[in-house]
Design a protein around this motif. Structure first.
Motif, PDB file in Angstrom:
ATOM      1  N   ILE A  52      35.461  19.177  76.314  1.00 43.45           N
ATOM      2  CA  ILE A  52      34.017  19.009  76.453  1.00 43.45           C
ATOM      3  C   ILE A  52      33.327  20.227  75.845  1.00 43.45           C
ATOM      4  CG2 ILE A  52      32.078  18.742  78.037  1.00 43.45           C
ATOM      5  CD1 ILE A  52      33.989  17.537  80.045  1.00 43.45           C
ATOM      6  N   LEU A  53      32.551  19.987  74.803  1.00 45.52           N
ATOM      7  CA  LEU A  53      31.772  21.049  74.152  1.00 45.52           C
ATOM      8  C   LEU A  53      30.308  20.755  74.452  1.00 45.52           C
ATOM      9  CD1 LEU A  53      33.665  21.088  70.720  1.00 45.52           C
ATOM     10  CD2 LEU A  53      34.240  22.290  72.846  1.00 45.52           C
ATOM     11  N   LYS A  54      29.806  21.402  75.489  1.00 45.23           N
ATOM     12  CA  LYS A  54      28.495  21.041  76.011  1.00 45.23           C
ATOM     13  C   LYS A  54      27.366  21.331  75.036  1.00 45.23           C
ATOM     14  CE  LYS A  54      29.703  21.319  80.900  1.00 45.23           C
ATOM     15  NZ  LYS A  54      29.325  21.847  82.227  1.00 45.23           N
ATOM     16  N   ARG A  55      27.546  22.345  74.184  1.00 47.51           N
ATOM     17  CA  ARG A  55      26.503  22.656  73.196  1.00 47.51           C
ATOM     18  C   ARG A  55      26.981  22.423  71.774  1.00 47.51           C
ATOM     19  NH1 ARG A  55      21.972  24.900  75.180  1.00 47.51           N
ATOM     20  NH2 ARG A  55      22.020  25.794  77.261  1.00 47.51           N
ATOM     21  N   GLY A  56      28.119  21.765  71.624  1.00 50.44           N
ATOM     22  CA  GLY A  56      28.570  21.377  70.306  1.00 50.44           C
ATOM     23  C   GLY A  56      29.317  22.463  69.553  1.00 50.44           C
ATOM     24  N   VAL A  57      29.655  22.137  68.261  1.00 51.33           N
ATOM     25  CA  VAL A  57      30.443  23.048  67.436  1.00 51.33           C
ATOM     26  C   VAL A  57      29.818  23.141  66.040  1.00 51.33           C
ATOM     27  CG1 VAL A  57      32.036  21.123  66.935  1.00 51.33           C
ATOM     28  CG2 VAL A  57      32.710  23.457  66.387  1.00 51.33           C
ATOM     29  N   GLN A  58      29.630  24.380  65.575  1.00 54.58           N
ATOM     30  CA  GLN A  58      29.195  24.666  64.208  1.00 54.58           C
ATOM     31  C   GLN A  58      30.392  25.304  63.504  1.00 54.58           C
ATOM     32  OE1 GLN A  58      25.916  27.202  65.294  1.00 54.58           O
ATOM     33  NE2 GLN A  58      24.422  25.546  65.129  1.00 54.58           N
ATOM     34  N   GLY A  59      31.196  24.475  62.835  1.00 58.66           N
ATOM     35  CA  GLY A  59      32.515  24.908  62.401  1.00 58.66           C
ATOM     36  C   GLY A  59      32.614  25.629  61.082  1.00 58.66           C
ATOM     37  N   SER A  60      31.580  25.590  60.228  1.00 62.33           N
ATOM     38  CA  SER A  60      31.604  26.269  58.923  1.00 62.33           C
ATOM     39  C   SER A  60      32.827  25.868  58.091  1.00 62.33           C
ATOM     40  CB  SER A  60      31.568  27.790  59.104  1.00 62.33           C
ATOM     41  OG  SER A  60      30.439  28.185  59.857  1.00 62.33           O
ATOM     42  N   GLN A  61      33.274  24.616  58.227  1.00 61.10           N
ATOM     43  CA  GLN A  61      34.451  24.077  57.536  1.00 61.10           C
ATOM     44  C   GLN A  61      35.746  24.838  57.873  1.00 61.10           C
ATOM     45  OE1 GLN A  61      34.341  21.255  56.108  1.00 61.10           O
ATOM     46  NE2 GLN A  61      32.126  21.024  55.978  1.00 61.10           N
ATOM     47  N   LYS A  62      35.737  25.534  59.018  1.00 62.79           N
ATOM     48  CA  LYS A  62      36.920  26.287  59.434  1.00 62.79           C
ATOM     49  C   LYS A  62      37.367  25.955  60.852  1.00 62.79           C
ATOM     50  CE  LYS A  62      35.956  30.265  56.437  1.00 62.79           C
ATOM     51  NZ  LYS A  62      35.677  31.717  56.384  1.00 62.79           N
ATOM     52  N   ALA A  63      36.546  25.264  61.598  1.00 63.32           N
ATOM     53  CA  ALA A  63      36.901  24.933  62.984  1.00 63.32           C
ATOM     54  C   ALA A  63      37.898  23.787  62.997  1.00 63.32           C
ATOM     55  CB  ALA A  63      35.665  24.545  63.778  1.00 63.32           C
ATOM     56  N   HIS A  64      38.951  23.945  63.808  1.00 63.01           N
ATOM     57  CA  HIS A  64      39.965  22.903  63.984  1.00 63.01           C
ATOM     58  C   HIS A  64      40.055  22.562  65.473  1.00 63.01           C
ATOM     59  CE1 HIS A  64      41.098  24.340  59.980  1.00 63.01           C
ATOM     60  NE2 HIS A  64      41.675  23.158  59.811  1.00 63.01           N
ATOM     61  N   ILE A  65      39.858  21.288  65.794  1.00 59.10           N
ATOM     62  CA  ILE A  65      39.848  20.847  67.191  1.00 59.10           C
ATOM     63  C   ILE A  65      40.846  19.713  67.347  1.00 59.10           C
ATOM     64  CG2 ILE A  65      38.441  19.882  69.046  1.00 59.10           C
ATOM     65  CD1 ILE A  65      35.993  21.045  67.553  1.00 59.10           C
ATOM     66  N   GLY A  66      41.758  19.841  68.294  1.00 58.68           N
ATOM     67  CA  GLY A  66      42.757  18.812  68.521  1.00 58.68           C
ATOM     68  C   GLY A  66      43.074  18.681  69.993  1.00 58.68           C
ATOM     69  N   GLY A  67      43.540  17.509  70.394  1.00 60.08           N
ATOM     70  CA  GLY A  67      43.893  17.327  71.798  1.00 60.08           C
ATOM     71  C   GLY A  67      44.427  15.943  72.062  1.00 60.08           C
ATOM     72  N   LYS A  68      45.009  15.780  73.239  1.00 61.20           N
ATOM     73  CA  LYS A  68      45.617  14.513  73.629  1.00 61.20           C
ATOM     74  C   LYS A  68      44.654  13.604  74.383  1.00 61.20           C
ATOM     75  CE  LYS A  68      50.387  16.148  73.760  1.00 61.20           C
ATOM     76  NZ  LYS A  68      51.624  16.273  74.559  1.00 61.20           N
ATOM     77  N   GLY A  69      43.482  14.108  74.700  1.00 61.23           N
ATOM     78  CA  GLY A  69      42.509  13.304  75.436  1.00 61.23           C
ATOM     79  C   GLY A  69      41.312  12.942  74.583  1.00 61.23           C
ATOM     80  N   ASN A  70      40.148  12.839  75.237  1.00 57.46           N
ATOM     81  CA  ASN A  70      38.893  12.527  74.563  1.00 57.46           C
ATOM     82  C   ASN A  70      38.150  13.808  74.213  1.00 57.46           C
ATOM     83  OD1 ASN A  70      39.360   9.742  75.065  1.00 57.46           O
ATOM     84  ND2 ASN A  70      38.501   9.983  77.117  1.00 57.46           N
TER      85      ASN A  70
END
Length: 468
Positions: free
Chosen positions: A256-274
């Motif tokens: 849960i990212l309550k305020r979101g993500v500003q990844g600059s084409q470098k953020a990597h997010i992974g997981g087994k859930g939602n």
């Protein structure tokens, strides 16, 4: 006064009381008496009427007052209620009253008045302090049986008590074992009928490169921001209250990212859930569950689940999004005709995996046939040593075939889930958008409005959505 016949639920009697009958309802909860005049013109006594009832099976719940009124007022040719069953009273099973959401927290975000979605209202972790009351047990209340007008007992279900829910880190009060408390601070979970206190890592403030790599086998809750260059690994859920920059995030459960993500084409997010996020910008996302956000900008998302853009904005602009189970948004692409690719259904990776499995099956079946042919050609000339060698080789190939067939079964289950999936754009599809379903592609060359896309016989078809 013996009965002479039965019509429906009514029983008729001999001619000395012509027309008189007793009617017992099918469930035997009420009995009614209908009187005809005696031929000799004499009146009935209360005992006469009760004797009629008893002779015809009505022995319980008789209303003497009703009989007295019938006898005194000489009530004829009318059905009168003369007996009622004693009503049973069902009990209730024992149950627990919990002081927290046993489903794991606030699993759905709140919709704001303007139509946007407030992901800050979500909470996947039930944190408690030591000594917190967790549950109160309410014991079963036994029922009370009844009795019908024929004297039969009306049974009630047996009530059930529940076993203790005390698990790790949970105790029952000595003076009242029906009260359950937390031994220490932590996260409370309810699974398989037990309350367990498990560890949670609460990180107050921001996480930056000075924090180092943040790893924890349980749940992680970060109250601040997550700055660029940081790495976070959670064994279970990961909740971040602030904004995420170009970080590397992974969770064994939901994110849960309550305020979101500003990844600059470098953020990597992974997981087994939602994954739930206020927004996703310039990020790479690969989840095993669904992905839900207010808007997605120039990001690359892949999931075997669904992607849902929610709220008033619900825009998907730029980048590439693949979701096996379909995509829903309000707006796709933008006025600048930025390339925006959305795909669902059977993917190219699935097709390649299927080809690889079929190739492996062909190889292993060929090996099995060679072994059997070799054994058959030797016949009785085969030595015990060679026979044992062939037997072991055959067992190895059969085991390999079983493993490949299991892979194929899992893949086919995924492909079955991918069938008949759709891409739904509730408002506007801009030029520059690319729709891909089951590896079939449609490039949008003119603006469309309120469209559902799906694959029909190898062609992507469109259907205009109609709203009431």
């Amino acid at each position: 006064m013996a009965p002479t016949g039965i019509l429906g639920n009514a029983t008729y009697f001999s001619n000395d009381i012509r027309g008189t009958y007793v009617r017992i309802d099918e469930d035997k909860r009420t009995a009614w008496l209908y009187l005809g005049e005696k031929e000799d013109g004499t009146a009935y006594s209360v005992d006469d009427l009760q004797r009629i009832l008893v002779q015809n099976g009505v022995i319980f719940g008789i209303k003497r007052s009703a009989l007295a009124a019938m006898a005194k007022k000489e009530v004829y040719h009318r059905e009168i209620l003369v007996a009622e069953a004693e009503k049973e009273q069902e009990g209730s099973d024992g149950y627990y009253e919990f002081t927290f959401d046993i489903n794991g927290g606030t699993g759905k975000p709140r919709i704001r008045e303007d139509g946007s979605v407030d992901y800050q209202s979500m909470r996947m972790v039930n944190s408690v302090e030591a000594g917190t009351l967790l549950a109160t047990y309410h014991h079963a209340i036994p029922g009370r049986s009844g009795k019908d007008v024929c004297g039969n007992v009306i049974e009630v279900p047996i009530v059930k008590e529940l076993p203790s829910v005390a698990g790790r880190g949970v105790y029952q009060a000595q003076d009242n074992p029906d009260l359950y408390y937390a031994e220490k601070s932590g996260k409370i979970e309810y699974k398989s009928g037990k309350l367990n206190l498990v560890n949670i890592l609460e990180f107050a403030g921001d996480v930056d490169q000075n924090t180092g790599k943040l790893e924890f086998f349980g749940d992680i809750h970060i109250s601040g921001n997550v700055e660029a260059g940081t790495v976070i690994r959670a064994g279970k859920s990961l909740t971040i209250d602030g904004t995420v920059e170009a970080a590397d995030l992974y969770a064994g459960g939901d994110i849960i990212l309550k305020r979101g993500v500003q990844g600059s084409q470098k953020a990597h997010i992974g997981g087994k859930g939602n994954l739930y996020a206020d927004f996703i910008e310039h990020s790479f996302v690969k989840m095993e569950g669904d992905v839900e956000a207010n808007y997605v900008l120039s990001s690359y998302i892949s999931t075997p689940g669904a992607v849902r853009l929610t709220g008033k904005r619900a825009s998907l602009i730029g980048g590439s999004v693949y979701a096996t189970k379909g995509i829903t948004c309000n707006s796709l692409g933008n006025d600048t005709e930025i390339k925006t690719r959305v795909a669902c259904g059977i993917s190219e990776e699935m097709q390649k995996e299927n080809e690889r499995i079929l190739e492996q099956l062909g190889e292993v079946r060929s090996q099995i046939q060679k072994i059997r042919s070799a054994v058959a050609s030797l016949g009785k000339r085969i030595t015990p040593e060679l026979q044992e060698s062939y037997k072991m080789s055959l067992q190895q190939q059969m085991a390999r075939q079983k493993s490949v067939l299991e892979e194929q079964k899992k893949l086919y289950e995924k492909m079955e889930e991918a069938r008949d999936t759709r891409i739904v754009v509730n408002e506007v599809v801009n030029i520059g958008s690319e729709i891909c379903i089951d590896m079939n592609t449609l490039r949008v060359d003119k603006r469309n409005y309120s469209v559902e896309y799906k694959n029909v016989a190898g062609m992507i078809t469109t259907r205009v959505l109609v709203y009431n």
